[in-house]
Design a protein around this motif. Structure first.
Motif, PDB file in Angstrom:
ATOM      1  N   VAL A 199     -10.061  40.182 -14.105  1.00 49.92           N
ATOM      2  CA  VAL A 199     -10.371  41.474 -13.353  1.00 49.92           C
ATOM      3  C   VAL A 199     -11.345  42.263 -14.297  1.00 49.92           C
ATOM      4  N   ALA A 200     -11.516  42.185 -15.662  1.00 50.30           N
ATOM      5  CA  ALA A 200     -12.360  42.827 -16.603  1.00 50.30           C
ATOM      6  C   ALA A 200     -13.939  42.454 -16.295  1.00 50.30           C
ATOM      7  N   ALA A 201     -14.078  40.911 -16.291  1.00 44.31           N
ATOM      8  CA  ALA A 201     -15.441  40.338 -15.608  1.00 44.31           C
ATOM      9  C   ALA A 201     -15.776  41.229 -14.659  1.00 44.31           C
ATOM     10  N   VAL A 212     -15.895  36.152  -9.567  1.00 49.12           N
ATOM     11  CA  VAL A 212     -16.039  35.711 -11.196  1.00 49.12           C
ATOM     12  C   VAL A 212     -15.460  34.066 -11.310  1.00 49.12           C
ATOM     13  N   VAL A 213     -14.478  33.976 -10.729  1.00 49.55           N
ATOM     14  CA  VAL A 213     -13.912  32.461 -10.896  1.00 49.55           C
ATOM     15  C   VAL A 213     -14.883  31.676 -10.443  1.00 49.55           C
ATOM     16  N   LEU A 214     -15.449  31.561  -9.316  1.00 52.42           N
ATOM     17  CA  LEU A 214     -16.502  30.538  -8.735  1.00 52.42           C
ATOM     18  C   LEU A 214     -17.575  30.505  -9.958  1.00 52.42           C
ATOM     19  N   HIS A 217     -16.853  28.370 -12.842  1.00 51.03           N
ATOM     20  CA  HIS A 217     -16.881  26.976 -12.475  1.00 51.03           C
ATOM     21  C   HIS A 217     -18.285  26.548 -12.579  1.00 51.03           C
ATOM     22  N   LEU A 218     -19.145  27.420 -11.799  1.00 46.72           N
ATOM     23  CA  LEU A 218     -20.410  26.735 -11.821  1.00 46.72           C
ATOM     24  C   LEU A 218     -21.222  26.606 -13.069  1.00 46.72           C
ATOM     25  N   GLN A 219     -20.980  27.665 -13.975  1.00 43.22           N
ATOM     26  CA  GLN A 219     -21.392  27.780 -15.246  1.00 43.22           C
ATOM     27  C   GLN A 219     -21.089  26.564 -16.081  1.00 43.22           C
ATOM     28  N   PHE A 241     -24.758  34.211  -6.952  1.00 44.95           N
ATOM     29  CA  PHE A 241     -25.815  33.479  -7.986  1.00 44.95           C
ATOM     30  C   PHE A 241     -26.595  34.816  -8.604  1.00 44.95           C
ATOM     31  N   GLY A 242     -26.079  35.889  -8.356  1.00 46.37           N
ATOM     32  CA  GLY A 242     -26.791  37.207  -8.955  1.00 46.37           C
ATOM     33  C   GLY A 242     -26.336  37.768  -9.877  1.00 46.37           C
ATOM     34  N   PHE A 243     -25.272  36.935 -10.872  1.00 46.18           N
ATOM     35  CA  PHE A 243     -24.741  37.464 -12.322  1.00 46.18           C
ATOM     36  C   PHE A 243     -24.447  36.135 -12.987  1.00 46.18           C
ATOM     37  N   GLU A 244     -24.509  36.728 -14.424  1.00 45.16           N
ATOM     38  CA  GLU A 244     -24.023  35.250 -15.098  1.00 45.16           C
ATOM     39  C   GLU A 244     -22.994  35.964 -16.143  1.00 45.16           C
ATOM     40  N   LEU A 245     -21.838  35.213 -16.301  1.00 44.74           N
ATOM     41  CA  LEU A 245     -21.054  35.346 -17.448  1.00 44.74           C
ATOM     42  C   LEU A 245     -21.323  35.172 -18.638  1.00 44.74           C
ATOM     43  N   SER A 246     -20.908  36.016 -19.753  1.00 46.16           N
ATOM     44  CA  SER A 246     -20.940  35.553 -21.149  1.00 46.16           C
ATOM     45  C   SER A 246     -20.374  34.475 -21.712  1.00 46.16           C
TER      46      SER A 246
END
Length: 271
Positions: A199-201, A212-214, A217-219, A241-246
């Motif tokens: 939720v925070a992400a 976020v969950v998908l 996985h991809l990263q 594909f328009g964002f990236e998790l830290s």
């Protein structure tokens, strides 16, 4: 975004799954997915909807070489000769002359028939009925025994994997064999979407929890096959594909692991 398998076959990293979609609804769902931009479709003989998938593919007008189609060999057909008959039946239902990836659906370890079936899959690839061969729901011991045959190593192991079931041992075993891990039930059937780190992400990136969950996985290098019959969710699941998790966000989601398996256990499931 594509991923190159250990046999050189190129596979889309994000695909569309049709598990539990009735055949009568499958054509519409797959047609929506293809119109959205998905080019990888994952089905199985046991799902009973290969015909619906085939109808959508035929109606799409998309050149065959732009599509990646996966289907699976069911437990009752584990065997060298029976694998050939089963794939030919699947191809008839799909209206195709080959699939891109053919998987042994479950190892069904009580019989060990998956070893003979694997040799059958090698024959099918040699004959051009499938471009690549892999497995599904295989535990490390099952993968090791396949590799021990001394022939082809599976290109893919499709397993239940999501934030509540990291399935680390199976993923690590796949990595050791150069096998790509593909996640089924990637969203834990929605069970993980209200977890605090997710939720925070989602808030931080202005996206949904499912996105976020998908992205998680991809990263981390997995192939992922979300399923939906709702057009806006089909589109939403493709828009990742328009964002990236830290790194801290990825680690926080990893830490949710709670052995939250939703399906059968491969060590005990024999159909």
């Amino acid at each position: 975004m594509n991923i190159t398998l250990n046999d050189g076959v190129v596979m889309p990293q994000l695909g569309f799954g049709v598990f539990q979609i009735p055949d009568a609804e499958t054509t519409a769902a797959v047609s929506t997915a293809l119109a959205t931009g998905y080019r990888s479709i994952d089905t199985a003989a046991i799902y009973g909807n290969e015909a619906g998938v085939g109808t959508a593919i035929a109606a799409s007008g998309i050149p065959r070489d732009e599509l990646f189609v996966t289907t699976k060999l069911w437990i009752s057909d584990l065997g060298r000769a029976s694998a050939r008959d089963a794939l030919r039946a699947s191809l008839d239902r799909l209206g195709l002359d080959h699939v891109d990836l053919y998987l042994i659906h479950w190892p069904a370890p009580a019989t060990d028939a998956y070893l003979e079936a694997w040799q059958g899959l090698e024959d099918l690839r040699a004959d051009g009925l499938t471009r690549s061969i892999g497995v599904s729901n295989f535990e490390p011991a099952h993968l090791n025994r396949i590799a021990g045959l001394g022939g082809t190593v599976p290109s893919v192991n499709q397993i239940e994997l999501h934030p509540l079931l990291r399935n680390r041992a199976a993923e690590a075993a796949a990595s050791r064999h150069g096998t790509v891990t593909e996640a089924w039930s990637p969203l834990a059937q929605g069970g993980a979407l209200d977890a605090a780190p997710i939720v925070a992400a989602a808030r931080a990136h202005g996206v949904t929890a499912a996105q976020v969950v998908l992205r998680w996985h991809l990263q981390q290098g997995r192939v992922v096959i979300p399923k939906s019959v709702t057009p806006h969710r089909i589109a939403e699941n493709f828009d990742v594909f328009g964002f990236e998790l830290s790194a801290p966000e990825l680690a926080a989601i990893d830490a949710l692991d709670a052995d939250g398996r939703t399906g059968p256990h491969p060590l005990t499931f024999n159909g």
